[in-house]
Design a protein around this motif. Structure first.
Motif, PDB file in Angstrom:
ATOM      1  N   PHE A 115      -2.287   0.363  -3.324  1.00  0.00           N
ATOM      2  CA  PHE A 115      -3.482   1.083  -3.770  1.00  0.00           C
ATOM      3  C   PHE A 115      -4.638   0.115  -3.998  1.00  0.00           C
ATOM      4  N   LYS A 116      -4.373  -0.994  -4.689  1.00  0.00           N
ATOM      5  CA  LYS A 116      -5.429  -1.955  -4.986  1.00  0.00           C
ATOM      6  C   LYS A 116      -5.973  -2.607  -3.723  1.00  0.00           C
ATOM      7  N   ILE A 117      -5.091  -2.799  -2.728  1.00  0.00           N
ATOM      8  CA  ILE A 117      -5.519  -3.425  -1.473  1.00  0.00           C
ATOM      9  C   ILE A 117      -6.407  -2.476  -0.673  1.00  0.00           C
ATOM     10  N   PHE A 118      -5.909  -1.249  -0.491  1.00  0.00           N
ATOM     11  CA  PHE A 118      -6.592  -0.336   0.403  1.00  0.00           C
ATOM     12  C   PHE A 118      -7.821   0.314  -0.217  1.00  0.00           C
ATOM     13  N   VAL A 119      -7.918   0.314  -1.531  1.00  0.00           N
ATOM     14  CA  VAL A 119      -9.127   0.807  -2.173  1.00  0.00           C
ATOM     15  C   VAL A 119     -10.333  -0.024  -1.757  1.00  0.00           C
ATOM     16  N   LYS A 120     -10.123  -1.337  -1.546  1.00  0.00           N
ATOM     17  CA  LYS A 120     -11.219  -2.243  -1.219  1.00  0.00           C
ATOM     18  C   LYS A 120     -11.415  -2.436   0.281  1.00  0.00           C
ATOM     19  N   CYS A 121     -10.539  -1.828   1.107  1.00  0.00           N
ATOM     20  CA  CYS A 121     -10.680  -1.940   2.560  1.00  0.00           C
ATOM     21  C   CYS A 121     -11.842  -1.102   3.066  1.00  0.00           C
ATOM     22  N   HIS A 122     -12.373  -1.491   4.215  1.00  0.00           N
ATOM     23  CA  HIS A 122     -13.420  -0.701   4.849  1.00  0.00           C
ATOM     24  C   HIS A 122     -12.824   0.655   5.259  1.00  0.00           C
ATOM     25  N   PRO A 123     -13.572   1.750   5.122  1.00  0.00           N
ATOM     26  CA  PRO A 123     -13.054   3.072   5.491  1.00  0.00           C
ATOM     27  C   PRO A 123     -12.513   3.146   6.922  1.00  0.00           C
ATOM     28  N   LYS A 124     -13.104   2.390   7.855  1.00  0.00           N
ATOM     29  CA  LYS A 124     -12.593   2.396   9.223  1.00  0.00           C
ATOM     30  C   LYS A 124     -11.180   1.822   9.272  1.00  0.00           C
ATOM     31  N   THR A 125     -10.909   0.779   8.475  1.00  0.00           N
ATOM     32  CA  THR A 125      -9.579   0.183   8.437  1.00  0.00           C
ATOM     33  C   THR A 125      -8.568   1.182   7.889  1.00  0.00           C
ATOM     34  N   VAL A 126      -8.941   1.877   6.824  1.00  0.00           N
ATOM     35  CA  VAL A 126      -8.061   2.895   6.245  1.00  0.00           C
ATOM     36  C   VAL A 126      -7.785   3.993   7.261  1.00  0.00           C
ATOM     37  N   GLY A 127      -8.809   4.419   7.987  1.00  0.00           N
ATOM     38  CA  GLY A 127      -8.633   5.455   8.997  1.00  0.00           C
ATOM     39  C   GLY A 127      -7.695   5.028  10.116  1.00  0.00           C
ATOM     40  N   LYS A 128      -7.791   3.770  10.550  1.00  0.00           N
ATOM     41  CA  LYS A 128      -6.903   3.273  11.596  1.00  0.00           C
ATOM     42  C   LYS A 128      -5.456   3.215  11.114  1.00  0.00           C
ATOM     43  N   LEU A 129      -5.252   2.776   9.890  1.00  0.00           N
ATOM     44  CA  LEU A 129      -3.890   2.711   9.353  1.00  0.00           C
ATOM     45  C   LEU A 129      -3.287   4.105   9.204  1.00  0.00           C
ATOM     46  N   ARG A 130      -4.133   5.085   8.869  1.00  0.00           N
ATOM     47  CA  ARG A 130      -3.658   6.449   8.700  1.00  0.00           C
ATOM     48  C   ARG A 130      -3.070   7.000  10.002  1.00  0.00           C
ATOM     49  N   ALA A 131      -3.564   6.504  11.123  1.00  0.00           N
ATOM     50  CA  ALA A 131      -3.125   7.013  12.423  1.00  0.00           C
ATOM     51  C   ALA A 131      -1.890   6.297  12.968  1.00  0.00           C
ATOM     52  N   LEU A 132      -1.389   5.264  12.261  1.00  0.00           N
ATOM     53  CA  LEU A 132      -0.257   4.494  12.771  1.00  0.00           C
ATOM     54  C   LEU A 132       1.043   5.290  12.785  1.00  0.00           C
ATOM     55  N   SER A 133       1.352   5.967  11.683  1.00  0.00           N
ATOM     56  CA  SER A 133       2.623   6.673  11.566  1.00  0.00           C
ATOM     57  C   SER A 133       2.556   7.640  10.390  1.00  0.00           C
ATOM     58  N   LYS A 134       3.575   8.466  10.260  1.00  0.00           N
ATOM     59  CA  LYS A 134       3.643   9.391   9.132  1.00  0.00           C
ATOM     60  C   LYS A 134       3.731   8.623   7.813  1.00  0.00           C
ATOM     61  N   PHE A 135       4.426   7.474   7.846  1.00  0.00           N
ATOM     62  CA  PHE A 135       4.553   6.656   6.638  1.00  0.00           C
ATOM     63  C   PHE A 135       3.181   6.234   6.118  1.00  0.00           C
ATOM     64  N   TRP A 136       2.349   5.685   7.040  1.00  0.00           N
ATOM     65  CA  TRP A 136       1.034   5.228   6.617  1.00  0.00           C
ATOM     66  C   TRP A 136       0.092   6.401   6.350  1.00  0.00           C
ATOM     67  N   SER A 137       0.239   7.466   7.094  1.00  0.00           N
ATOM     68  CA  SER A 137      -0.609   8.634   6.868  1.00  0.00           C
ATOM     69  C   SER A 137      -0.417   9.174   5.456  1.00  0.00           C
ATOM     70  N   LYS A 138       0.822   9.198   4.997  1.00  0.00           N
ATOM     71  CA  LYS A 138       1.116   9.708   3.654  1.00  0.00           C
ATOM     72  C   LYS A 138       0.460   8.845   2.589  1.00  0.00           C
TER      73      LYS A 138
END
Length: 340
Positions: free
Chosen positions: A20-43
């Motif tokens: 949570f602490k890592i991804f809160v500070k990530c750029h929204p584009k990075t978060v969006g790309k990770l969300r598309a990797l798998s169901k694990f990351w999407s969750k």
């Protein structure tokens, strides 16, 4: 020593609090790309608290992409939006959310925080209202209220985010006759995804818009009255947070031949201009709202003695006026871009 792995992830285990602490500070584009990797990351990337905190961390980042739009080449109706990197001028290909065929059309009503609010028809018959994110290609389709009020004198959409929030809302204003003493409104919000708020606003203004500007969760229009409703008289505002209207007259000294509103210095701007011979005079005013819901006008820019063939505007986020000076001479024509 072996590293314990999260089942199904194929990655070293990290606790939810650390992620949570890592991804809160990530750029929204990075978060969006990770969300598309798998169901694990999407969750992990779709939690309401993560989305809200990530937005707060990134909301003041510089905007690097300016979206332009206009008429398309007749042979290619798909590329009607162009992204431009504001740092180096590089064009970015944007895939539109609809495939226009003959008689198809689109109207980009407004945009806020990178999302575009569009009314379109792929064939010229069935009309859709959508919110489109050009980066993620996400599309939210919304019931078109204007179909129910066809032929009304006032039929205006506007779109914007609430201040300090990742929730956005859409408001539709309608008025059957110009002489009616009230404007009706309906509001849609992205949380419930339905038109669940409505009301009526008593005013002497005959019509509003069509251009709107959203600043800190408040939508602004120009209000019109006078002969054939062609005289602008007020600036009208609607708060997306509490669904309240307020309006204030435009000082007569600020009125010239042509006018528009825009975003300026993270606030509201008012542009007034007039032709003087072959040249044009432009005055730019910065507007703020005091505690009594009255506008405070501050003149910020005055420019004269240059010619432009169309209405000037201020580029959002850059706070400059960019105009095209086009003149014809005995030796030919000359085009020159001026940034003022």
């Amino acid at each position: 020593m072996s590293v314990k792995k999260e089942r199904g992830s194929g990655l070293p285990y990290l606790g939810d609090d650390v992620l949570f602490k890592i991804f809160v500070k990530c750029h929204p584009k990075t978060v969006g790309k990770l969300r598309a990797l798998s169901k694990f990351w999407s969750k992990r990337m779709t939690g309401k608290l993560l989305v809200e905190q990530n937005w707060k961390e990134n909301k003041d980042c510089d905007v690097s992409v300016v979206v332009g739009y206009g008429y398309t080449p007749y042979a290619d109706k798909t590329h009607w939006c162009v992204g431009v990197n504001a740092d180096n001028g590089e064009e970015i290909a944007l895939q539109p959310p609809v495939k226009l065929v003959e008689y198809g059309y689109f109207v980009i009503i407004s945009s806020d925080r990178g999302n575009m609010f569009i009314r379109c028809s792929e064939t010229g018959e069935v009309v859709k209202v959508i919110v489109w994110n050009p980066v993620t290609q996400a599309v939210v389709e919304i019931e078109d209220q204007a179909r129910s009020y066809w032929g009304y004198s006032v039929s205006v959409y506007a779109f914007g985010y609430l201040d300090e929030s990742w929730e956005y809302r859409i408001v539709y204003l309608y008025k059957k006759l110009y002489q009616d003493s009230s404007i009706n409104w309906i509001m849609w919000n992205s949380i419930h995804r339905c038109w669940n708020h409505f009301g009526e606003y008593q005013t002497n203004i005959r019509k509003v818009g069509p251009t709107s500007v959203v600043v800190k969760g408040v939508i602004y229009w120009i209000g019109w009255c006078g002969f054939f409703n062609l005289q602008l008289t007020h600036v009208v505002a609607f708060s997306l947070d509490d669904a309240s209207f307020f309006e204030d007259p435009i000082p007569a000294k600020n009125l010239l031949s042509f006018h528009s509103i825009c975003s300026l210095n993270k606030g509201l701007g008012f542009i007034a201009y007039q032709d003087v011979g072959l040249d044009r005079e432009v005055s730019v005013w910065s507007l703020s709202v005091n505690e009594e819901k009255k506008f405070v006008w501050e003149k910020t820019i005055y420019i004269s003695s240059f010619g432009i063939p169309y209405s000037p505007n201020i580029l959002k986020g850059l706070d400059i006026i960019s105009v095209l000076d086009t003149r014809s001479t005995a030796t030919g024509s000359m085009s020159k871009e001026q940034k003022l």
